[in-house]
Design a protein around this motif. Structure first.
Motif, PDB file in Angstrom:
ATOM      1  N   GLN A 136       0.898  -1.164   0.000  1.00  0.00           N
ATOM      2  CA  GLN A 136       0.000   0.000   0.000  1.00  0.00           C
ATOM      3  C   GLN A 136       0.938   1.216   0.000  1.00  0.00           C
ATOM      4  OE1 GLN A 136      -3.503  -0.068   0.371  1.00  0.00           O
ATOM      5  NE2 GLN A 136      -3.898  -2.187   0.951  1.00  0.00           N
ATOM      6  N   GLU A 137       1.235   1.744  -1.166  1.00  0.00           N
ATOM      7  CA  GLU A 137       2.352   2.686  -1.280  1.00  0.00           C
ATOM      8  C   GLU A 137       2.083   3.841  -2.238  1.00  0.00           C
ATOM      9  OE1 GLU A 137       5.802   0.520  -2.493  1.00  0.00           O
ATOM     10  OE2 GLU A 137       5.735  -0.871  -0.786  1.00  0.00           O
ATOM     11  N   VAL A 138       2.842   4.908  -2.025  1.00  0.00           N
ATOM     12  CA  VAL A 138       2.974   5.975  -3.012  1.00  0.00           C
ATOM     13  C   VAL A 138       4.315   5.748  -3.695  1.00  0.00           C
ATOM     14  CG1 VAL A 138       3.045   8.459  -3.450  1.00  0.00           C
ATOM     15  CG2 VAL A 138       1.696   7.566  -1.533  1.00  0.00           C
ATOM     16  N   VAL A 139       4.302   5.648  -5.009  1.00  0.00           N
ATOM     17  CA  VAL A 139       5.535   5.347  -5.749  1.00  0.00           C
ATOM     18  C   VAL A 139       5.815   6.424  -6.784  1.00  0.00           C
ATOM     19  CG1 VAL A 139       5.395   2.843  -5.417  1.00  0.00           C
ATOM     20  CG2 VAL A 139       4.258   3.896  -7.382  1.00  0.00           C
ATOM     21  N   ALA A 140       7.091   6.654  -7.032  1.00  0.00           N
ATOM     22  CA  ALA A 140       7.558   7.550  -8.088  1.00  0.00           C
ATOM     23  C   ALA A 140       8.191   6.687  -9.177  1.00  0.00           C
ATOM     24  CB  ALA A 140       8.566   8.548  -7.542  1.00  0.00           C
ATOM     25  N   HIS A 166      -6.565   6.463  -1.384  1.00  0.00           N
ATOM     26  CA  HIS A 166      -7.092   7.809  -1.139  1.00  0.00           C
ATOM     27  C   HIS A 166      -6.795   8.222   0.302  1.00  0.00           C
ATOM     28  CE1 HIS A 166     -10.808  10.578  -2.079  1.00  0.00           C
ATOM     29  NE2 HIS A 166      -9.828  11.254  -1.529  1.00  0.00           N
ATOM     30  N   TYR A 167      -7.024   7.306   1.220  1.00  0.00           N
ATOM     31  CA  TYR A 167      -6.861   7.596   2.646  1.00  0.00           C
ATOM     32  C   TYR A 167      -5.391   7.759   3.041  1.00  0.00           C
ATOM     33  CZ  TYR A 167      -7.157   6.903   7.722  1.00  0.00           C
ATOM     34  OH  TYR A 167      -7.039   7.042   9.091  1.00  0.00           O
ATOM     35  N   PHE A 168      -4.549   6.775   2.661  1.00  0.00           N
ATOM     36  CA  PHE A 168      -3.171   6.892   3.142  1.00  0.00           C
ATOM     37  C   PHE A 168      -2.406   8.000   2.424  1.00  0.00           C
ATOM     38  CE2 PHE A 168      -2.353   3.162   0.176  1.00  0.00           C
ATOM     39  CZ  PHE A 168      -1.418   3.760  -0.658  1.00  0.00           C
ATOM     40  N   LEU A 169      -2.794   8.331   1.192  1.00  0.00           N
ATOM     41  CA  LEU A 169      -2.167   9.471   0.525  1.00  0.00           C
ATOM     42  C   LEU A 169      -2.463  10.756   1.300  1.00  0.00           C
ATOM     43  CD1 LEU A 169      -0.676  10.878  -1.789  1.00  0.00           C
ATOM     44  CD2 LEU A 169      -2.828  10.856  -3.084  1.00  0.00           C
ATOM     45  N   TYR A 170      -3.707  10.921   1.700  1.00  0.00           N
ATOM     46  CA  TYR A 170      -4.098  12.100   2.488  1.00  0.00           C
ATOM     47  C   TYR A 170      -3.318  12.170   3.799  1.00  0.00           C
ATOM     48  CZ  TYR A 170      -7.143  14.891   5.579  1.00  0.00           C
ATOM     49  OH  TYR A 170      -7.636  15.800   6.476  1.00  0.00           O
ATOM     50  N   GLU A 171      -3.226  11.051   4.494  1.00  0.00           N
ATOM     51  CA  GLU A 171      -2.527  11.029   5.774  1.00  0.00           C
ATOM     52  C   GLU A 171      -1.017  11.244   5.606  1.00  0.00           C
ATOM     53  OE1 GLU A 171      -3.698  10.922   8.812  1.00  0.00           O
ATOM     54  OE2 GLU A 171      -5.801  10.804   8.218  1.00  0.00           O
ATOM     55  N   ALA A 211      -0.952  -3.457  -8.488  1.00  0.00           N
ATOM     56  CA  ALA A 211      -0.481  -2.220  -9.112  1.00  0.00           C
ATOM     57  C   ALA A 211       0.887  -1.831  -8.568  1.00  0.00           C
ATOM     58  CB  ALA A 211      -1.489  -1.094  -8.877  1.00  0.00           C
ATOM     59  N   VAL A 212       1.065  -1.959  -7.260  1.00  0.00           N
ATOM     60  CA  VAL A 212       2.351  -1.622  -6.643  1.00  0.00           C
ATOM     61  C   VAL A 212       3.421  -2.632  -7.054  1.00  0.00           C
ATOM     62  CG1 VAL A 212       3.587  -1.465  -4.434  1.00  0.00           C
ATOM     63  CG2 VAL A 212       1.357  -0.353  -4.710  1.00  0.00           C
ATOM     64  N   ILE A 213       3.056  -3.903  -7.082  1.00  0.00           N
ATOM     65  CA  ILE A 213       4.006  -4.937  -7.517  1.00  0.00           C
ATOM     66  C   ILE A 213       4.485  -4.647  -8.934  1.00  0.00           C
ATOM     67  CG2 ILE A 213       4.243  -7.383  -8.109  1.00  0.00           C
ATOM     68  CD1 ILE A 213       2.242  -7.976  -5.828  1.00  0.00           C
ATOM     69  N   THR A 214       3.539  -4.331  -9.818  1.00  0.00           N
ATOM     70  CA  THR A 214       3.877  -4.027 -11.209  1.00  0.00           C
ATOM     71  C   THR A 214       4.757  -2.789 -11.307  1.00  0.00           C
ATOM     72  OG1 THR A 214       1.805  -5.010 -11.986  1.00  0.00           O
ATOM     73  CG2 THR A 214       2.921  -3.493 -13.481  1.00  0.00           C
ATOM     74  N   ALA A 215       4.428  -1.767 -10.522  1.00  0.00           N
ATOM     75  CA  ALA A 215       5.228  -0.530 -10.547  1.00  0.00           C
ATOM     76  C   ALA A 215       6.681  -0.813 -10.165  1.00  0.00           C
ATOM     77  CB  ALA A 215       4.619   0.492  -9.595  1.00  0.00           C
ATOM     78  N   HIS A 216       6.880  -1.628  -9.140  1.00  0.00           N
ATOM     79  CA  HIS A 216       8.249  -1.946  -8.716  1.00  0.00           C
ATOM     80  C   HIS A 216       8.974  -2.779  -9.779  1.00  0.00           C
ATOM     81  CE1 HIS A 216       8.349  -0.081  -4.830  1.00  0.00           C
ATOM     82  NE2 HIS A 216       7.241  -0.690  -4.421  1.00  0.00           N
ATOM     83  N   GLN A 217       8.253  -3.653 -10.447  1.00  0.00           N
ATOM     84  CA  GLN A 217       8.869  -4.446 -11.505  1.00  0.00           C
ATOM     85  C   GLN A 217       9.370  -3.560 -12.637  1.00  0.00           C
ATOM     86  OE1 GLN A 217       5.632  -7.119 -12.407  1.00  0.00           O
ATOM     87  NE2 GLN A 217       6.313  -8.680 -10.953  1.00  0.00           N
ATOM     88  N   ARG A 218       8.763  -2.378 -12.758  1.00  0.00           N
ATOM     89  CA  ARG A 218       9.146  -1.435 -13.812  1.00  0.00           C
ATOM     90  C   ARG A 218      10.058  -0.326 -13.285  1.00  0.00           C
ATOM     91  NH1 ARG A 218       3.209  -1.108 -16.875  1.00  0.00           N
ATOM     92  NH2 ARG A 218       3.119  -3.339 -17.370  1.00  0.00           N
ATOM     93  N   GLY A 219      10.610  -0.555 -12.100  1.00  0.00           N
ATOM     94  CA  GLY A 219      11.628   0.343 -11.588  1.00  0.00           C
ATOM     95  C   GLY A 219      11.161   1.459 -10.688  1.00  0.00           C
ATOM     96  N   ALA A 220       9.894   1.452 -10.293  1.00  0.00           N
ATOM     97  CA  ALA A 220       9.378   2.514  -9.436  1.00  0.00           C
ATOM     98  C   ALA A 220       9.999   2.439  -8.040  1.00  0.00           C
ATOM     99  CB  ALA A 220       7.862   2.424  -9.334  1.00  0.00           C
ATOM    100  N   ARG A 221      10.040   3.602  -7.359  1.00  0.00           N
ATOM    101  CA  ARG A 221      10.610   3.718  -6.019  1.00  0.00           C
ATOM    102  C   ARG A 221       9.514   4.109  -5.037  1.00  0.00           C
ATOM    103  NH1 ARG A 221      13.285   8.135  -6.732  1.00  0.00           N
ATOM    104  NH2 ARG A 221      15.310   7.257  -7.321  1.00  0.00           N
ATOM    105  N   THR A 222       9.522   3.500  -3.858  1.00  0.00           N
ATOM    106  CA  THR A 222       8.566   3.848  -2.812  1.00  0.00           C
ATOM    107  C   THR A 222       8.963   5.175  -2.168  1.00  0.00           C
ATOM    108  OG1 THR A 222       8.161   1.515  -2.304  1.00  0.00           O
ATOM    109  CG2 THR A 222       7.522   3.130  -0.625  1.00  0.00           C
ATOM    110  N   ILE A 223       8.010   6.114  -2.091  1.00  0.00           N
ATOM    111  CA  ILE A 223       8.284   7.381  -1.400  1.00  0.00           C
ATOM    112  C   ILE A 223       7.363   7.570  -0.192  1.00  0.00           C
ATOM    113  CG2 ILE A 223       9.194   8.506  -3.455  1.00  0.00           C
ATOM    114  CD1 ILE A 223       6.512   9.967  -3.737  1.00  0.00           C
ATOM    115  N   GLY A 224       6.417   6.671  -0.025  1.00  0.00           N
ATOM    116  CA  GLY A 224       5.535   6.722   1.135  1.00  0.00           C
ATOM    117  C   GLY A 224       4.780   5.413   1.257  1.00  0.00           C
ATOM    118  N   SER A 225       4.516   4.978   2.487  1.00  0.00           N
ATOM    119  CA  SER A 225       3.849   3.703   2.715  1.00  0.00           C
ATOM    120  C   SER A 225       2.667   3.852   3.661  1.00  0.00           C
ATOM    121  CB  SER A 225       4.836   2.680   3.294  1.00  0.00           C
ATOM    122  OG  SER A 225       4.163   1.489   3.673  1.00  0.00           O
ATOM    123  N   GLY A 226       1.590   3.140   3.337  1.00  0.00           N
ATOM    124  CA  GLY A 226       0.425   3.127   4.208  1.00  0.00           C
ATOM    125  C   GLY A 226       0.468   2.005   5.225  1.00  0.00           C
ATOM    126  N   LYS A 227       1.576   1.294   5.287  1.00  0.00           N
ATOM    127  CA  LYS A 227       1.701   0.116   6.142  1.00  0.00           C
ATOM    128  C   LYS A 227       1.265   0.375   7.577  1.00  0.00           C
ATOM    129  CE  LYS A 227       5.227  -2.997   8.058  1.00  0.00           C
ATOM    130  NZ  LYS A 227       6.663  -3.370   8.051  1.00  0.00           N
TER     131      LYS A 227
END
Length: 352
Positions: A136-140, A166-171, A211-227
């Motif tokens: 559950q992440e925000v990725v760049a 929506h929720y964890f992005l806001y927080e 969606a997050v798994i796919t993003a990381h497979q394509r080189g995305a970086r985590t910049i925030g986590s809802g964990k």
């Protein structure tokens, strides 16, 4: 387990209601524009539902994990038919429940809040699945210079509206000293969000699961986590019509207990075998799927629980946050769409 009692032929009013529900299903499929797919698939032993007096139309998000899990654990021989439908999010499932096109939805805490926002919910939260909050992440995107949430000021950020994202992005924005108005927020379905991220039309994306798994497979970086923001409560919601039938309540309690037992079956030394199934469905290496499952169970063991005051209070906190954001326009008391009507039967089934 004992079979579900055969119910008499419903009166004309009930048949009319079901006809309207079928019409509503077509409307929901059209409106969601591809969010609903891979419908059908019985959990019954005969595969066709013949002779079953009860059919539960159940929603799933991601890769229909529950259906696959029950088959893996040899617990799909239900004395009722289950028709699974795949949606891109719990919000779409709740839309289908409200339209009469689905009997049971599985979601995070967020979709029921928005589905009930007009004050006329025709559903109840009847059980809670405790689960992990990983992926559950925000990725760049790959190559981006953005490394933290604080750098999102003035940036275009995609997110899955009315969901955990929506929720964890806001927080996360609040924790970084930013407000919702400090970003250009772009609501996107998961698949479109990943495409936009890769195509460079958004600067970051808040998503979950595949969606997050796919993003990381394509080189995305985590910049925030809802964990550590999300509660780990995932809700099972049933339509009022479904809860109005004794046979349907019995079937639903049995189905949820089977899911609980299936997770226990995997934990009993079958993790690697199950990881192969996960990997095939989510298009990732088996070792990565195994690590994901193991880490998830270590964080919070998956299991079905009856509704509780604590779980209700947790969703109220979420509803209040969306009220503060202005996304929910009226004060919402979530206990109005929670019910313990399934609790006695569910406790019996979980104890069996």
């Amino acid at each position: 387990m004992k079979g579900i009692t055969r119910m008499p032929r419903p009166p004309a009013r009930s048949r009319s209601r079901r006809a309207r529900a079928r019409t509503a299903l077509a409307a929901v499929v059209a409106l969601t524009a591809g969010a609903l797919s891979a419908c059908g698939g019985s959990a019954g032993a005969d595969g066709g539902g013949k002779g079953h007096s009860v059919t539960l139309r159940v929603g799933a998000t991601g890769w229909k994990e529950e259906e696959a899990l029950l088959k893996f654990a040899h617990l799909d021989d239900t004395p009722y038919e289950v028709k699974w439908s795949l949606f891109q999010g719990g919000d779409r499932q709740l839309e289908a429940v409200r339209a009469g096109a689905l009997d049971v939805a599985s979601s995070s805490e967020i979709p029921p809040v928005f589905a009930a926002a007009d004050g006329k919910p025709n559903f109840k939260v009847v059980a809670v699945r405790r689960g992990n909050t990983l992926n559950q992440e925000v990725v760049a995107p790959k190559g981006s210079t953005i490394t933290s949430m604080s750098q999102l000021r003035g940036k275009k950020v995609g997110y899955v509206k009315n969901t955990t994202a929506h929720y964890f992005l806001y927080e996360l924005l609040k924790r970084a000293g930013l407000g919702w108005d400090d970003i250009e927020a772009a609501p996107l379905d998961p698949d479109k969000g990943i495409a936009a991220l890769n195509g460079g039309s958004i600067d970051a994306f808040a998503g979950y699961g595949n969606a997050v798994i796919t993003a990381h497979q394509r080189g995305a970086r985590t910049i925030g986590s809802g964990k550590d923001i999300l509660s780990g409560n995932f809700l099972w919601t049933a339509s009022d019509d479904t809860l109005g039938g004794a046979a349907e309540r019995k079937a639903l309690a049995d189905l949820l207990a089977r899911i609980d037992k299936a997770f226990a079956y995997v934990r009993a030394g079958r993790q690697k075998e199950y990881a192969k199934l996960m990997a095939a469905a989510t298009h990732q290496p088996v070792d990565q799927a195994l690590e994901e499952f193991t880490e998830g169970e270590a964080q919070r063991r998956t299991g079905i629980r009856p509704v509780s005051a604590g779980a209700t209070a947790s969703e109220q906190k979420v509803a209040d946050a969306f009220g503060d954001l202005g996304a929910v326009k009226r004060k919402l008391t979530v206990s109005g769409f929670w019910s313990d009507r399934l609790t006695p039967q569910l406790r019996r089934e979980l104890a069996s």
